[in-house]
Design an enzyme around this catalytic site. Structure first.
Site, PDB file in Angstrom:
ATOM      1  N   LEU A  65       0.833  -1.202   0.000  1.00 47.29           N
ATOM      2  CA  LEU A  65       0.000   0.000   0.000  1.00 47.29           C
ATOM      3  C   LEU A  65       0.872   1.259   0.000  1.00 47.29           C
ATOM      4  O   LEU A  65       0.520   2.255  -0.630  1.00 47.29           O
ATOM      5  CB  LEU A  65      -0.936  -0.003   1.212  1.00 47.29           C
ATOM      6  CG  LEU A  65      -1.959   1.136   1.289  1.00 47.29           C
ATOM      7  CD1 LEU A  65      -2.865   1.148   0.060  1.00 47.29           C
ATOM      8  CD2 LEU A  65      -2.797   1.025   2.560  1.00 47.29           C
ATOM      9  N   ALA A  66       2.007   1.192   0.672  1.00 45.54           N
ATOM     10  CA  ALA A  66       2.924   2.347   0.710  1.00 45.54           C
ATOM     11  C   ALA A  66       3.306   2.771  -0.700  1.00 45.54           C
ATOM     12  O   ALA A  66       3.271   3.958  -1.049  1.00 45.54           O
ATOM     13  CB  ALA A  66       4.176   1.996   1.516  1.00 45.54           C
ATOM     14  N   ASP A  67       3.648   1.800  -1.519  1.00 41.42           N
ATOM     15  CA  ASP A  67       4.038   2.070  -2.899  1.00 41.42           C
ATOM     16  C   ASP A  67       2.895   2.730  -3.677  1.00 41.42           C
ATOM     17  O   ASP A  67       3.094   3.653  -4.470  1.00 41.42           O
ATOM     18  CB  ASP A  67       4.428   0.743  -3.559  1.00 41.42           C
ATOM     19  CG  ASP A  67       5.469   0.916  -4.653  1.00 41.42           C
ATOM     20  OD1 ASP A  67       6.209   1.908  -4.615  1.00 41.42           O
ATOM     21  OD2 ASP A  67       5.529   0.058  -5.536  1.00 41.42           O
TER      22      ASP A  67
ATOM     23  N   HIS B 266      11.628  -0.777  -4.822  1.00 42.69           N
ATOM     24  CA  HIS B 266      10.482  -0.426  -5.662  1.00 42.69           C
ATOM     25  C   HIS B 266       9.957   0.962  -5.276  1.00 42.69           C
ATOM     26  O   HIS B 266       9.696   1.816  -6.116  1.00 42.69           O
ATOM     27  CB  HIS B 266       9.410  -1.465  -5.325  1.00 42.69           C
ATOM     28  CG  HIS B 266       8.619  -1.917  -6.496  1.00 42.69           C
ATOM     29  ND1 HIS B 266       7.368  -1.430  -6.761  1.00 42.69           N
ATOM     30  CD2 HIS B 266       8.876  -2.832  -7.464  1.00 42.69           C
ATOM     31  CE1 HIS B 266       6.886  -2.049  -7.833  1.00 42.69           C
ATOM     32  NE2 HIS B 266       7.781  -2.893  -8.275  1.00 42.69           N
TER      33      HIS B 266
END
Length: 341
Positions: free
Chosen positions: A286-288, A310
């Protein structure tokens, strides 16, 4: 009239995410780009079918001029036009991820002048891509808190190889982005689990349920078995989640040939266990996915578990397109703060 300079981007260090983020940002900003060495470090470099669908879909929603939109192409030149609202339908033609195509187009269609609908056919549950439930329960609610008005629906699940899954979305123009602030999970609401199972022996699903339940110290009946008989091909996924007042996290595993039921379930269970072992609200995946909306809002802050390569690559790319800067700070072991401003 002065033309907008074209951004030069190397795709060597990134995968499909770097391409998808570039497409989204190009659509929103109107900035053209040239990407070379696409997916250069992957075993099979260049555009695969699902990446090509993203490129062609992005081009269709803004009548872009594109060079290099071919299977296996390692270089792409993308000149966007104006994003147009509409009723769009895209078929990947394989089990490639429908959710990644949705995530590519969503930011752009939020900035169109009227509402749009999307219908995307392909895979809904794939390795290396968010399953539909993650989009519905984890990703989209975060965007709602930022002022986004959009809905998603799964009309039919689809798994690797055969595909045939269908997701639809309704998207309304955003009035004003709100900055994200997500530094606490809030009160615990529930934990949950589901195995989505299609045209395979029941024993596979039962072994996954027993393995995951043991690792998470849940009763077996805490994980629901749902038969996806409407799927046109065989497949299986295990989804393990935790819901809090401010956020939801889902860890998943996808059945693949040569991978045991126990290995599939163990990976998913360990993912959720790692998340629950810290206080950070935002999981690694979710951070990405929150970086781009946060940048479009002009800033924000969230706490997460760890920063992947990433994620760092994605931050650097966003900074090329938008006048924002990301900073990362370690608050305590296992908790990092990402701030954008």
């Amino acid at each position: 009239m002065k033309s907008t300079p074209i951004l030069q981007i190397s795709g060597e260090s990134g995968g499909g995410q770097l391409l998808r983020s570039s497409l989204s940002l190009s659509l929103v900003t109107g900035r053209p780009f040239r990407m070379t060495n696409i997916r250069g470090k992957r075993p099979k470099p260049g555009l695969m079918r699902q990446h090509l669908t993203c490129v062609k879909a992005a081009a269709e929603v803004c009548e872009a001029s594109v060079d290099g939109a071919d299977l296996g192409s390692v270089e792409l030149v993308f000149h966007p036009g104006k994003v147009m609202a509409g009723d769009y339908s895209f078929a990947i033609g394989s089990g490639g991820s429908t959710t990644l195509v949705l995530q590519t187009l969503l930011p752009a269609l939020l900035h169109a002048e009227a509402s749009s609908t999307l219908r995307i056919e392909g895979g809904t549950h794939n390795p290396m891509a968010p399953p539909f439930e993650f989009i519905e329960q984890c990703y989209l609610p975060m965007l709602w808190s930022m002022g986004v008005d959009a809905k998603v629906k799964q009309e039919r699940p689809g798994f690797m190889q055969a595909g045939g899954g269908v997701i639809t979305s309704e998207i309304w123009p955003i009035k004003k982005w709100k900055k994200l602030k997500l530094t606490e999970r809030g009160a615990a609401v529930e934990t949950f689990g589901r195995v989505l199972h299609a045209h395979l022996p029941r024993e596979i699903a039962q072994r996954e349920i027993v393995t995951a339940a043991q690792l998470l110290e849940w009763p077996d009946n805490h994980i629901e078995l749902r038969y996806a008989r409407e799927s046109i091909g065989p497949g299986n996924t295990i989804l393990l989640g935790a819901r809090f007042a401010n956020v939801c996290e889902i860890s998943s595993g996808i059945a693949q040939i040569g991978k045991s039921s126990e290995a599939v379930a163990t990976g998913a269970a360990k993912g959720l266990r790692s998340y629950l072992a810290t206080t950070a609200p935002v999981g690694v995946h979710l951070a990405d996915q929150l970086l781009l909306p946060m940048a479009l809002a002009g800033g924000g802050v969230f706490h997460t578990l760890s920063i992947s390569d990433h994620t760092r690559t994605n931050m650097a790319l966003i900074e090329q397109f938008l006048p924002v800067k990301f900073t990362v700070e370690e608050l305590e072991p296992g908790v990092k703060q990402i701030r954008c401003g």
